[in-house]
Design an enzyme around this catalytic site. Structure first.
Site, mmCIF file in Angstrom:
data_model
loop_
_atom_site.group_PDB
_atom_site.id
_atom_site.type_symbol
_atom_site.label_atom_id
_atom_site.label_comp_id
_atom_site.label_asym_id
_atom_site.label_seq_id
_atom_site.Cartn_x
_atom_site.Cartn_y
_atom_site.Cartn_z
ATOM 1 N N ASP A 109 -6.983 4.493 -5.147
ATOM 2 C CA ASP A 109 -7.587 4.322 -3.827
ATOM 3 C C ASP A 109 -8.301 5.633 -3.526
ATOM 4 O O ASP A 109 -8.571 6.415 -4.438
ATOM 5 C CB ASP A 109 -6.511 3.990 -2.779
ATOM 6 C CG ASP A 109 -7.089 3.455 -1.470
ATOM 7 O OD1 ASP A 109 -7.222 4.245 -0.516
ATOM 8 O OD2 ASP A 109 -7.447 2.265 -1.401
ATOM 9 N N LYS B 166 0.864 -1.191 0.000
ATOM 10 C CA LYS B 166 0.000 0.000 0.000
ATOM 11 C C LYS B 166 0.891 1.228 0.000
ATOM 12 O O LYS B 166 2.051 1.173 0.433
ATOM 13 C CB LYS B 166 -0.918 0.014 1.231
ATOM 14 C CG LYS B 166 -2.184 0.829 1.042
ATOM 15 C CD LYS B 166 -3.187 0.113 0.151
ATOM 16 C CE LYS B 166 -4.490 0.893 0.022
ATOM 17 N NZ LYS B 166 -5.499 0.140 -0.744
#
Length: 443
Positions: free
Chosen positions: A165, A125
């Site tokens: 995201d 991430k």
């Protein structure tokens, strides 16, 4: 002290200022106790210690210039957590709340989510505390180019493939990809969520929301319920929420809510998803504008979970949006299923309450895996220099989500945790990663 307990205690001691990461790790390690504490091979190999520590953590500055010529500096992150089963894969979040704890929590969750898809992708991430809201297209472009000036050193089609995201949509992915191509002189599938004209996949935009509804439908069907009869509450009004609403309504459900950071809408006639798309994707305005389209709807400030009455809850906004009191209220008002569309939107106490009250509960690492699954399908299309139709991708997505459900269910039954899909998801995701790590030695 049990192996899992010892590792968790050491983790808390070594990461005292990372509450989101500790929350995620606690849930996983407690779920894995029946597996790792009864088989000494895992402790001998130090597997949990290696699992909870990222393989690589990258932090860097991002200097960029606004339209007035003023210089700003943001902080960038990429946490490459685990590559045992494939190249790192996970989104880039652009939001003022981004810090190392949040990126580590998201990257850790991504390990298990990616494993559950059955596809060969590891967990990672990244992101920045940059806020794209209120910025011009040129400011967004300059920031993304500055971000990629550092990030490009650590990513690649067979190394690490970031995606969108929160705060990182098609516009941002396009700018990031353009800068990567300029810096490396390579046209490859280094990012997913790309535009269709340069390697993107049909159905990627819809994938997380659609996937959430597909697995929810299977959960309900397996427990003698029908999504067509369900009154569904959704939080959020971003990509995941919009397409969860769209697919649920296509399947005959009645969706009665959506929200953003300022407040929520409850529409007893059913949410008009086209209006939400216009407000959020075109006009980029607050959800209160929905009243201009449907004045009979109601708007309130605060959390939608304080007021909505539903059969099925799909929290699609952000982490820890449902607390214990809100969970209690949902359970008392007749909600029988909660399926997470966001990453960890239900805090630990609320999750425990849902399980105690026998509410059907699907954790985000399983129920919102549709996005990363379709990203992996995009990677596959890039690798073969081809593209599939919307229906082909959508069918593959639905199959993956149904398989995730039954892999969780099988793990629940194997370890005597009937309908505890939190444990089922963690165990099912862990086993594939653990097998790969054990096979590859101490690396």
């Amino acid at each position: 002290m049990k192996y899992s307990e010892r590792v968790l205690e050491e983790l808390k001691k070594n990461n005292p200022h990372q509450p989101e990461f500790i929350q995620a790790a606690t849930e996983v390690l407690e779920s894995l106790s029946p597996v790792v504490d009864t088989d000494p091979k895992y402790e001998k190999a130090g597997l949990l210690e290696r699992l909870v520590e990222p393989e690589r953590t990258i932090m860097f500055r991002i200097p960029w210039v606004d339209d007035n010529g003023e210089v700003h500096v943001n902080r960038g992150y990429r946490v490459q957590f685990n590559s045992a089963i494939g190249p790192y894969k996970g989104g880039l979040r652009l939001h003022p709340s981004v810090n190392l704890s949040i990126i580590k929590f998201l990257g850790f969750e991504q390990i298990f989510k990616n494993s559950l898809t059955g596809l060969p992708i590891g967990g990672a991430k990244g992101g920045s505390d940059f806020d794209p809201k209120g910025k011009s297209d040129m400011e967004i472009m300059r920031f993304c180019q500055a971000f990629m000036n550092e990030l490009y050193k650590y990513v690649g089609a067979d190394e690490d493939v970031p995606a969108g995201d929160i705060g990182t949509g098609a516009r941002e992915v396009g700018y990031l990809y353009g800068q990567y191509k300029k810096l490396t002189n390579r046209s490859e599938g280094v990012l997913t969520g790309k535009g269709l004209s340069f390697g993107g996949s049909l159905a990627r935009t819809e994938a997380t929301g659609y996937g959430l509804v597909y697995i929810t439908e299977e959960l309900l069907k397996d427990h003698g319920k029908n999504i067509q009869d369900a009154r569904i509450a959704v939080s959020g009004s971003g990509n995941v929420a919009i397409y969860a609403i769209e697919k649920a309504e296509q399947l005959g459900a009645k969706v009665i809510s959506c929200s953003d950071s300022t407040g929520y809408i409850i529409d007893e006639n059913g949410i008009d998803v086209d209006a939400v798309k216009q407000i959020k994707e075109v006009e980029r305005k607050r959800i209160k504008e929905y009243l201009n389209y449907h004045p009979e709807a109601t708007y309130g400030e605060g959390s939608v979970w304080d007021n909505v009455i539903c059969d099925v809850a799909l929290p699609c906004a952000t982490q820890n949006e449902i607390n214990k009191a809100e969970a209690q209220r949902l359970a008392d008002s007749g909600c029988y299923a909660v399926c997470e569309g966001a990453n960890m939107p239900t805090n630990a106490e609320a999750t425990e309450l849902f399980l105690e009250r026998d509410i059907l509960f699907l954790p985000g690492k399983a129920s919102n895996a549709g996005g990363v699954a379709t990203s992996a399908l995009e990677m596959g299309q890039n690798s073969i220099r081809s593209s599939w139709t919307f229906d082909e991708v959508d069918a593959k997505l639905k199959g993956i989500m149904i398989n995730i459900y039954y892999h969780m269910k099988e793990a629940c039954e194997q370890f005597d945790a009937k309908d505890n899909f939190v444990a089922g998801a963690n165990i099912a995701g862990f086993m594939k990663v653990a097998d790969a790590m054990m096979a590859q030695g101490i690396v």
